[in-house]
Scaffold this motif. Sequence first.
Motif, short mmCIF file in Angstrom:
data_model
loop_
_atom_site.label_atom_id
_atom_site.label_comp_id
_atom_site.label_asym_id
_atom_site.label_seq_id
_atom_site.Cartn_x
_atom_site.Cartn_y
_atom_site.Cartn_z
N LEU A 1 -5.46 -2.26 8.58
CA LEU A 1 -6.17 -1.32 9.45
C LEU A 1 -5.31 -0.08 9.74
CD1 LEU A 1 -8.65 -0.61 11.13
CD2 LEU A 1 -7.75 -2.05 12.97
N ALA A 2 -4.02 -0.29 9.95
CA ALA A 2 -3.11 0.85 10.17
C ALA A 2 -3.12 1.77 8.96
CB ALA A 2 -1.70 0.34 10.46
N ALA A 3 -3.09 1.17 7.77
CA ALA A 3 -3.12 1.98 6.54
C ALA A 3 -4.45 2.73 6.45
CB ALA A 3 -2.93 1.08 5.33
N GLN A 4 -5.54 2.08 6.83
CA GLN A 4 -6.84 2.75 6.77
C GLN A 4 -6.91 3.94 7.73
OE1 GLN A 4 -9.03 -1.30 6.81
NE2 GLN A 4 -10.47 0.07 5.82
N ILE A 5 -6.29 3.79 8.90
CA ILE A 5 -6.28 4.89 9.87
C ILE A 5 -5.49 6.07 9.30
CG2 ILE A 5 -5.45 5.62 12.15
CD1 ILE A 5 -6.14 2.71 13.10
N VAL A 6 -4.31 5.78 8.76
CA VAL A 6 -3.51 6.85 8.14
C VAL A 6 -4.25 7.40 6.92
CG1 VAL A 6 -1.32 7.39 7.01
CG2 VAL A 6 -1.35 5.84 8.98
N GLY A 7 -4.90 6.52 6.18
CA GLY A 7 -5.59 6.90 4.94
C GLY A 7 -6.84 7.75 5.16
N ALA A 8 -7.32 7.79 6.41
CA ALA A 8 -8.51 8.61 6.69
C ALA A 8 -8.25 10.08 6.37
CB ALA A 8 -8.93 8.44 8.16
N ALA A 9 -7.00 10.51 6.52
CA ALA A 9 -6.66 11.92 6.24
C ALA A 9 -5.66 12.04 5.10
CB ALA A 9 -6.10 12.55 7.52
N ASP A 10 -5.56 11.01 4.27
CA ASP A 10 -4.61 11.01 3.16
C ASP A 10 -5.35 10.45 1.94
OD1 ASP A 10 -2.69 10.19 1.25
OD2 ASP A 10 -1.19 9.72 2.76
N LEU B 1 0.82 -1.23 0.00
CA LEU B 1 0.00 0.00 0.00
C LEU B 1 0.85 1.27 0.00
CD1 LEU B 1 -2.71 -1.26 2.53
CD2 LEU B 1 -3.06 -0.79 0.09
N LYS B 2 2.16 1.08 -0.06
CA LYS B 2 3.10 2.21 -0.10
C LYS B 2 2.93 3.15 1.11
CE LYS B 2 3.73 2.34 -5.12
NZ LYS B 2 3.35 0.95 -5.30
N VAL B 3 2.93 2.54 2.29
CA VAL B 3 2.87 3.29 3.54
C VAL B 3 4.21 3.12 4.24
CG1 VAL B 3 1.73 3.51 5.80
CG2 VAL B 3 0.38 2.90 3.76
N ALA B 4 4.83 4.22 4.64
CA ALA B 4 6.15 4.15 5.29
C ALA B 4 6.00 3.69 6.75
CB ALA B 4 6.82 5.51 5.23
N GLY C 1 -6.00 6.67 0.60
CA GLY C 1 -7.38 6.18 0.58
C GLY C 1 -7.72 5.54 -0.76
N GLN C 2 -7.26 6.16 -1.84
CA GLN C 2 -7.52 5.60 -3.18
C GLN C 2 -6.79 4.28 -3.38
OE1 GLN C 2 -6.60 8.64 -6.06
NE2 GLN C 2 -8.48 9.79 -5.62
N ARG C 3 -5.58 4.18 -2.84
CA ARG C 3 -4.84 2.91 -2.97
C ARG C 3 -5.55 1.80 -2.19
NH1 ARG C 3 -0.48 6.40 -2.36
NH2 ARG C 3 0.19 5.71 -0.30
N ILE C 4 -6.12 2.16 -1.03
CA ILE C 4 -6.83 1.16 -0.24
C ILE C 4 -8.13 0.76 -0.95
CG2 ILE C 4 -8.00 0.70 1.97
CD1 ILE C 4 -5.92 2.70 3.22
N ASP C 5 -8.80 1.73 -1.58
CA ASP C 5 -10.00 1.39 -2.37
C ASP C 5 -9.64 0.41 -3.48
OD1 ASP C 5 -11.75 2.94 -0.90
OD2 ASP C 5 -11.56 4.70 -2.20
N ALA C 6 -8.51 0.66 -4.15
CA ALA C 6 -8.07 -0.22 -5.24
C ALA C 6 -7.74 -1.62 -4.69
CB ALA C 6 -6.86 0.38 -5.95
#
Length: 170
Positions: A127-136, A29-32, A140-145
């Motif tokens: 879930l960690a990515a989704q939490i970060v993705g809530a304001a990114d 998901l390309k999350v650091a 968010g688009q990568r998680i949707d994909a």
Amino acid sequence: MSKPVVGIIMGSQSDLRIMKEAAEVLDELKVAYEVTVVSAHRTPLRMVEYATAARGRGIQVIVAGAGGAAHLPGMVASLTSLPVIGVPVKSSNSIDGWDSVLSILQMPAGVPVATVALDGARNAGILAAQIVGAADAALGQRIDAFKESLKVKVETTAKDMETKGWRSAL
Ligand code: RP5
């Protein structure tokens, strides 16, 4: 590599065979993220230092895995206002895994830990990515994909099973 926003910690190096799955999905998901060992029982002061400094270093979510008498996620949650996701690990000192599930799950009121399934490190990473993705929005688009790819995979399997017979899906 950009600055880590997810901190992946575990009670022992022996947890890495499970906890690597959180890192792997964050790569997808390309999350650091950062990964290290922090033991609640063997290095309690390191745990305090890690938990209290994490926000200041830019960490937004902590994923904490532990087995047996799994106190790390709950204790870290008691020391920080960052969201903590707990991963119960079935380890060599686990009775059957329920010991770590209940240690992480049954937190007292006021100190939540978002507990995933036994050995559920991949879901913890998502879930960690989704939490970060809530304001990114881009994340968010990568998680949707990613979620769309899960849907397509199931639909493709279902279609194959229906058209080619169940043996083709074995
Ligand atoms: C826990 O004890 C760790 O999180 C690990 O799951 C388990 C066993 O640790 P080792 O004895 O393998 O270091 O604190």
